[in-house]
Design a protein around this motif. Structure first.
Motif, PDB file in Angstrom:
ATOM      1  N   VAL A 219       0.832  -1.208   0.000  1.00 55.73           N
ATOM      2  CA  VAL A 219       0.000   0.000   0.000  1.00 55.73           C
ATOM      3  C   VAL A 219       0.866   1.257   0.000  1.00 55.73           C
ATOM      4  N   GLU A 220       1.993   1.210   0.730  1.00 51.89           N
ATOM      5  CA  GLU A 220       2.807   2.414   0.895  1.00 51.89           C
ATOM      6  C   GLU A 220       4.174   2.289   0.217  1.00 51.89           C
ATOM      7  N   LYS A 221       4.251   1.357  -0.734  1.00 53.04           N
ATOM      8  CA  LYS A 221       5.382   1.286  -1.680  1.00 53.04           C
ATOM      9  C   LYS A 221       6.741   1.201  -0.996  1.00 53.04           C
ATOM     10  N   GLY A 222       6.863   0.242  -0.083  1.00 51.06           N
ATOM     11  CA  GLY A 222       8.166   0.003   0.527  1.00 51.06           C
ATOM     12  C   GLY A 222       8.066  -0.395   1.976  1.00 51.06           C
ATOM     13  N   TYR A 223       9.097  -1.074   2.454  1.00 48.36           N
ATOM     14  CA  TYR A 223       9.198  -1.424   3.868  1.00 48.36           C
ATOM     15  C   TYR A 223       9.772  -0.222   4.608  1.00 48.36           C
ATOM     16  N   ARG A 224       9.000   0.337   5.517  1.00 50.34           N
ATOM     17  CA  ARG A 224       9.400   1.592   6.144  1.00 50.34           C
ATOM     18  C   ARG A 224       9.463   1.454   7.664  1.00 50.34           C
ATOM     19  N   PRO A 225      10.414   2.162   8.305  1.00 45.00           N
ATOM     20  CA  PRO A 225      10.358   2.290   9.761  1.00 45.00           C
ATOM     21  C   PRO A 225       9.188   3.191  10.145  1.00 45.00           C
ATOM     22  N   VAL A 226       8.821   3.164  11.396  1.00 36.89           N
ATOM     23  CA  VAL A 226       7.701   4.013  11.821  1.00 36.89           C
ATOM     24  C   VAL A 226       8.131   5.471  11.989  1.00 36.89           C
ATOM     25  N   ALA A 227       9.422   5.706  12.179  1.00 35.62           N
ATOM     26  CA  ALA A 227       9.939   7.074  12.306  1.00 35.62           C
ATOM     27  C   ALA A 227      10.276   7.640  10.935  1.00 35.62           C
ATOM     28  N   GLU A 228      10.203   8.980  10.825  1.00 36.25           N
ATOM     29  CA  GLU A 228      10.572   9.669   9.588  1.00 36.25           C
ATOM     30  C   GLU A 228       9.734   9.214   8.393  1.00 36.25           C
ATOM     31  N   VAL A 229       8.461   8.959   8.621  1.00 32.17           N
ATOM     32  CA  VAL A 229       7.567   8.535   7.539  1.00 32.17           C
ATOM     33  C   VAL A 229       7.341   9.707   6.582  1.00 32.17           C
ATOM     34  N   PRO A 230       7.407   9.482   5.261  1.00 32.92           N
ATOM     35  CA  PRO A 230       7.157  10.576   4.309  1.00 32.92           C
ATOM     36  C   PRO A 230       5.777  11.188   4.504  1.00 32.92           C
ATOM     37  N   HIS A 231       5.655  12.457   4.153  1.00 31.45           N
ATOM     38  CA  HIS A 231       4.433  13.216   4.414  1.00 31.45           C
ATOM     39  C   HIS A 231       3.185  12.529   3.850  1.00 31.45           C
ATOM     40  N   ARG A 232       3.290  11.974   2.646  1.00 34.01           N
ATOM     41  CA  ARG A 232       2.097  11.385   2.021  1.00 34.01           C
ATOM     42  C   ARG A 232       1.604  10.133   2.751  1.00 34.01           C
ATOM     43  N   TYR A 233       2.423   9.600   3.649  1.00 33.07           N
ATOM     44  CA  TYR A 233       2.014   8.408   4.405  1.00 33.07           C
ATOM     45  C   TYR A 233       1.855   8.709   5.898  1.00 33.07           C
ATOM     46  N   THR A 234       1.707   9.988   6.233  1.00 31.34           N
ATOM     47  CA  THR A 234       1.601  10.378   7.644  1.00 31.34           C
ATOM     48  C   THR A 234       0.476   9.634   8.350  1.00 31.34           C
ATOM     49  N   TYR A 235      -0.634   9.433   7.639  1.00 30.83           N
ATOM     50  CA  TYR A 235      -1.787   8.773   8.266  1.00 30.83           C
ATOM     51  C   TYR A 235      -2.056   7.429   7.595  1.00 30.83           C
ATOM     52  N   GLY A 236      -1.012   6.634   7.471  1.00 28.80           N
ATOM     53  CA  GLY A 236      -1.124   5.356   6.780  1.00 28.80           C
ATOM     54  C   GLY A 236      -0.877   4.158   7.677  1.00 28.80           C
ATOM     55  N   MET A 237      -0.688   3.013   7.050  1.00 32.76           N
ATOM     56  CA  MET A 237      -0.565   1.747   7.779  1.00 32.76           C
ATOM     57  C   MET A 237       0.700   1.674   8.628  1.00 32.76           C
ATOM     58  N   HIS A 238       1.804   2.228   8.123  1.00 33.10           N
ATOM     59  CA  HIS A 238       3.029   2.163   8.924  1.00 33.10           C
ATOM     60  C   HIS A 238       2.866   2.945  10.221  1.00 33.10           C
ATOM     61  N   VAL A 239       2.177   4.058  10.158  1.00 27.58           N
ATOM     62  CA  VAL A 239       1.991   4.898  11.345  1.00 27.58           C
ATOM     63  C   VAL A 239       1.013   4.253  12.321  1.00 27.58           C
ATOM     64  N   TYR A 240      -0.179   3.921  11.863  1.00 27.65           N
ATOM     65  CA  TYR A 240      -1.222   3.391  12.744  1.00 27.65           C
ATOM     66  C   TYR A 240      -0.957   1.936  13.119  1.00 27.65           C
ATOM     67  N   ASP A 241      -0.836   1.094  12.115  1.00 24.65           N
ATOM     68  CA  ASP A 241      -0.852  -0.351  12.352  1.00 24.65           C
ATOM     69  C   ASP A 241       0.529  -0.895  12.719  1.00 24.65           C
ATOM     70  N   LYS A 242       1.564  -0.500  11.954  1.00 21.37           N
ATOM     71  CA  LYS A 242       2.905  -0.923  12.344  1.00 21.37           C
ATOM     72  C   LYS A 242       3.323  -0.240  13.643  1.00 21.37           C
ATOM     73  N   GLY A 243       2.868   0.995  13.849  1.00 24.57           N
ATOM     74  CA  GLY A 243       3.129   1.656  15.123  1.00 24.57           C
ATOM     75  C   GLY A 243       2.599   0.855  16.296  1.00 24.57           C
ATOM     76  N   ALA A 244       1.413   0.263  16.140  1.00 30.79           N
ATOM     77  CA  ALA A 244       0.850  -0.574  17.201  1.00 30.79           C
ATOM     78  C   ALA A 244       1.660  -1.859  17.380  1.00 30.79           C
ATOM     79  N   VAL A 245       2.204  -2.391  16.275  1.00 35.09           N
ATOM     80  CA  VAL A 245       3.075  -3.569  16.377  1.00 35.09           C
ATOM     81  C   VAL A 245       4.322  -3.239  17.204  1.00 35.09           C
ATOM     82  N   ILE A 246       4.916  -2.072  16.937  1.00 36.95           N
ATOM     83  CA  ILE A 246       6.104  -1.653  17.690  1.00 36.95           C
ATOM     84  C   ILE A 246       5.779  -1.538  19.177  1.00 36.95           C
ATOM     85  N   ALA A 247       4.640  -0.949  19.492  1.00 36.70           N
ATOM     86  CA  ALA A 247       4.245  -0.801  20.896  1.00 36.70           C
ATOM     87  C   ALA A 247       4.068  -2.165  21.556  1.00 36.70           C
TER      88      ALA A 247
END
Length: 251
Positions: A219-247
């Motif tokens: 969905v977000e075109k790459g494996y990304r860390p939860v930090a320093e997410v590009p602006h267009r993905y600020t409210y995307g899966m890495h932030v919400y869902d992967k962020g919850a995985v990290i927690a």
């Protein structure tokens, strides 16, 4: 914030607010903080609200409507927590049923994150078509999500989680939005554990983890860390869902 009042519109600098809202007498304003006064003269309703706790300006809120207010006191782990729910009179019965587990959400978060440090827990129903907004002490909550069932209570739990993550502890910039949204998403898992048990918690965590592994990089075109997410993905899966995985992993 800058759209409607002069302010520092960033995540670092915070402000306190006093609102004075005039409206027709059948309209009542609900704002951040606590209501100091209400005066009705010549068909005009004037309410004054004050927020003593400092917030980022994007969390400031005025909701105006023909509201009925439901006020409760919840015995929290540290002290009583005021609850204030605002809705049209025809929606109040459904609101009470859909929010029956709100006290459990408060208890869960006070157990894991510490005391609720705001003047109240406030939800105000608004005609959003999707999602909600975590305005401090005056959460804007979509009318459609209050249907008398518990099908959307995860949204209620997510928005309440922002009272600790986002409203209290705030990311320094949008690049670290996972601190706001990932932690609020993880708070929903903790709510499910507190309310429905450890098996339910593990099931929801595993389902979320599976979706992150299966879809986030597509969905977000790459494996990304939860930090320093590009602006267009600020409210995307890495932030919400992967962020919850990290927690969950931190736990």
């Amino acid at each position: 914030g800058r759209v409607w009042h002069p302010c520092f519109d960033n995540f670092k600098e915070k402000a306190r607010y006093t609102f004075k809202v005039k409206a027709k007498d059948n309209q009542r304003a609900h704002c951040n903080g606590r209501m100091l006064s209400e005066r009705i003269v010549d068909g005009t309703n004037t309410r004054v609200w004050q927020l003593d706790e400092a917030i980022p300006t994007y969390l400031a809120s005025i909701a105006l409507g023909d509201y009925t207010t439901i006020q409760k006191q919840h015995k929290g782990a540290f002290e009583d927590v005021a609850i204030e729910l605002a809705a049209a009179s025809e929606d109040t019965a459904r609101l009470n049923k859909s929010f029956i587990h709100l006290p459990k959400a408060i208890d869960a978060y006070e157990y894991w994150f510490g005391p609720h440090r705001w003047s109240k827990v406030g939800f105000t129903l608004v005609p959003f078509h999707s999602g909600a907004m975590e305005h401090a002490t005056n959460i804007s909550y979509p009318i459609y999500a209050v249907d008398g069932t518990l099908q959307r209570e995860r949204l209620m739990a997510h928005e309440l989680g922002h009272s600790w993550w986002g409203n209290l502890v705030t990311c320094a910039s949008a690049k670290d939005m996972w601190i706001n949204e990932g932690m609020a998403s993880y708070a929903v898992h903790l709510f499910s554990e507190y309310t429905y048990g450890k098996k339910n918690y593990l099931r929801t965590v595993q389902q979320n983890h599976y979706q992150v592994l299966r879809r986030a990089h597509i969905v977000e075109k790459g494996y990304r860390p939860v930090a320093e997410v590009p602006h267009r993905y600020t409210y995307g899966m890495h932030v919400y869902d992967k962020g919850a995985v990290i927690a969950h992993n931190l736990r």
